[in-house]
Design a protein around this motif. Structure first.
Motif, PDB file in Angstrom:
ATOM      1  N   LYS A 109       1.493 -12.185  75.538  1.00  0.00           N
ATOM      2  CA  LYS A 109       0.348 -11.328  75.191  1.00  0.00           C
ATOM      3  C   LYS A 109      -0.931 -12.162  75.052  1.00  0.00           C
ATOM      4  N   GLN A 110      -0.759 -13.344  74.479  1.00  0.00           N
ATOM      5  CA  GLN A 110      -1.918 -14.225  74.285  1.00  0.00           C
ATOM      6  C   GLN A 110      -2.482 -14.682  75.646  1.00  0.00           C
ATOM      7  N   GLN A 111      -1.573 -14.906  76.602  1.00  0.00           N
ATOM      8  CA  GLN A 111      -2.021 -15.439  77.892  1.00  0.00           C
ATOM      9  C   GLN A 111      -2.468 -14.364  78.883  1.00  0.00           C
ATOM     10  N   PHE A 112      -1.903 -13.155  78.721  1.00  0.00           N
ATOM     11  CA  PHE A 112      -2.278 -12.042  79.609  1.00  0.00           C
ATOM     12  C   PHE A 112      -2.625 -10.818  78.744  1.00  0.00           C
ATOM     13  N   PRO A 113      -3.673 -10.924  77.917  1.00  0.00           N
ATOM     14  CA  PRO A 113      -3.933  -9.875  76.919  1.00  0.00           C
ATOM     15  C   PRO A 113      -4.185  -8.497  77.517  1.00  0.00           C
ATOM     16  N   ASP A 114      -4.802  -8.446  78.695  1.00  0.00           N
ATOM     17  CA  ASP A 114      -5.132  -7.134  79.269  1.00  0.00           C
ATOM     18  C   ASP A 114      -3.948  -6.486  79.972  1.00  0.00           C
ATOM     19  N   GLN A 115      -2.936  -7.293  80.310  1.00  0.00           N
ATOM     20  CA  GLN A 115      -1.842  -6.786  81.146  1.00  0.00           C
ATOM     21  C   GLN A 115      -0.575  -6.440  80.369  1.00  0.00           C
ATOM     22  N   CYS A 116      -0.458  -6.943  79.117  1.00  0.00           N
ATOM     23  CA  CYS A 116       0.823  -6.826  78.403  1.00  0.00           C
ATOM     24  C   CYS A 116       0.920  -5.591  77.518  1.00  0.00           C
ATOM     25  N   LEU A 117       2.087  -4.957  77.586  1.00  0.00           N
ATOM     26  CA  LEU A 117       2.439  -3.895  76.658  1.00  0.00           C
ATOM     27  C   LEU A 117       3.710  -4.372  75.948  1.00  0.00           C
ATOM     28  N   LEU A 118       3.651  -4.507  74.630  1.00  0.00           N
ATOM     29  CA  LEU A 118       4.767  -5.103  73.883  1.00  0.00           C
ATOM     30  C   LEU A 118       5.622  -4.033  73.204  1.00  0.00           C
ATOM     31  N   VAL A 119       6.899  -4.023  73.537  1.00  0.00           N
ATOM     32  CA  VAL A 119       7.829  -3.047  72.953  1.00  0.00           C
ATOM     33  C   VAL A 119       8.897  -3.774  72.135  1.00  0.00           C
ATOM     34  N   PHE A 120       9.100  -3.340  70.903  1.00  0.00           N
ATOM     35  CA  PHE A 120      10.142  -3.915  70.043  1.00  0.00           C
ATOM     36  C   PHE A 120      11.245  -2.884  69.863  1.00  0.00           C
ATOM     37  N   ILE A 121      12.473  -3.276  70.213  1.00  0.00           N
ATOM     38  CA  ILE A 121      13.632  -2.405  70.006  1.00  0.00           C
ATOM     39  C   ILE A 121      14.297  -2.827  68.696  1.00  0.00           C
ATOM     40  N   ALA A 122      14.333  -1.950  67.726  1.00  0.00           N
ATOM     41  CA  ALA A 122      14.927  -2.280  66.425  1.00  0.00           C
ATOM     42  C   ALA A 122      16.304  -1.640  66.300  1.00  0.00           C
ATOM     43  N   PRO A 123      17.261  -2.339  65.700  1.00  0.00           N
ATOM     44  CA  PRO A 123      18.550  -1.694  65.409  1.00  0.00           C
ATOM     45  C   PRO A 123      18.360  -0.769  64.205  1.00  0.00           C
TER      46      PRO A 123
END
Ligand code: ADP
Ligand code: 5GP
Length: 188
Positions: A109-123
């Motif tokens: 995300k830091q290196q490609f801030p405009d391109q990244c969508l971050l998804v967290f899968i939680a148990p």
């Protein structure tokens, strides 16, 4: 802006691989970003498809050559994202899905801030996570304990992700995620 780099992170055993597979069926434009690793191959894993399996020496050479966008040492092995994997896709206008640990996700995300969508899968809980990991039968007791210890740390990163989905019921979680991603992912 629609995103071209979909980053999926989760504690080991939370269902990231299963869900990433389902997302690839739901969004045919997604190509899997194949990471490099020094860990040994699990049954069914194919070199160049699931990972590029490298020796420690090969991995260190790739680090020295500046070939990795990010890498982490996890459970005693190296895992990392190859620059070539991302660049070729962005140049060709493709959309990539990544399976990386939480630190790798934040680094991308830091290196490609405009391109990244971050998804967290939680148990649903750490107890359920332990049961799923044990049920997968791919780790021995010591490895399982290490993954559970790391899972506790990884859960603390969830607030830094764009989307958090609890993988309680698989169908429900996939439906929620497909709905959340629809308008946000680049179409092709
Ligand atoms: P990860 O890639 O995050 O390590 P996996 O996708 O391998 O996790 O899932 C771990 C185990 O849990 C697998 O055996 C998988 O079939 C199972 N699993 C995944 N999602 C669910 C769910 N919602 N309910 C029950 N079992 C699940
Ligand atoms: P596994 O051994 O279960 O395939 O993966 C172990 C951990 O390494 C998972 O959390 C997975 O997401 C992470 N991982 C896989 N590839 C990469 C990568 O390229 N970079 C980083 N930082 N983590 C990775």
């Amino acid at each position: 802006m629609q995103k071209r780099l979909l980053i999926i992170s989760a504690p080991s055993g939370a269902g990231k691989t299963t869900i990433a597979g389902r997302l690839m069926s739901a969004f045919p434009q997604l190509a899997f970003s194949v990471s490099a690793t020094t860990r040994s191959r699990r049954p069914g894993e194919v070199d160049g498809k699931h990972y590029y399996f490298l020796t420690h020496d090969e991995f260190k050479q790739r680090i020295a050559a500046g070939d990795l966008v990010e890498y982490e040492e996890i459970y005693g092995n190296y895992y990392g994202t190859l620059r070539s994997e991302i660049q070729a896709s962005l140049d060709a206008g493709r959309t990539l899905i990544f399976d990386v640990d939480v630190k790798g996700a934040l680094s991308l995300k830091q290196q490609f801030p405009d391109q990244c969508l971050l998804v967290f899968i939680a148990p649903p809980s750490l107890e359920v996570l332990q049961a799923r990991l044990a049920g997968r039968k791919t780790e021995d007791e010591a490895q399982l304990a290490r993954r559970m210890e790391r899972a506790r740390e990884e859960m603390d990163y969830r607030s830094r992700f764009d989307i958090v989905v609890v993988n309680d019921d698989l169908e429900r979680a996939v439906e929620e995620l497909v709905g959340a991603l629809g308008a946000k992912l680049a179409a092709e």
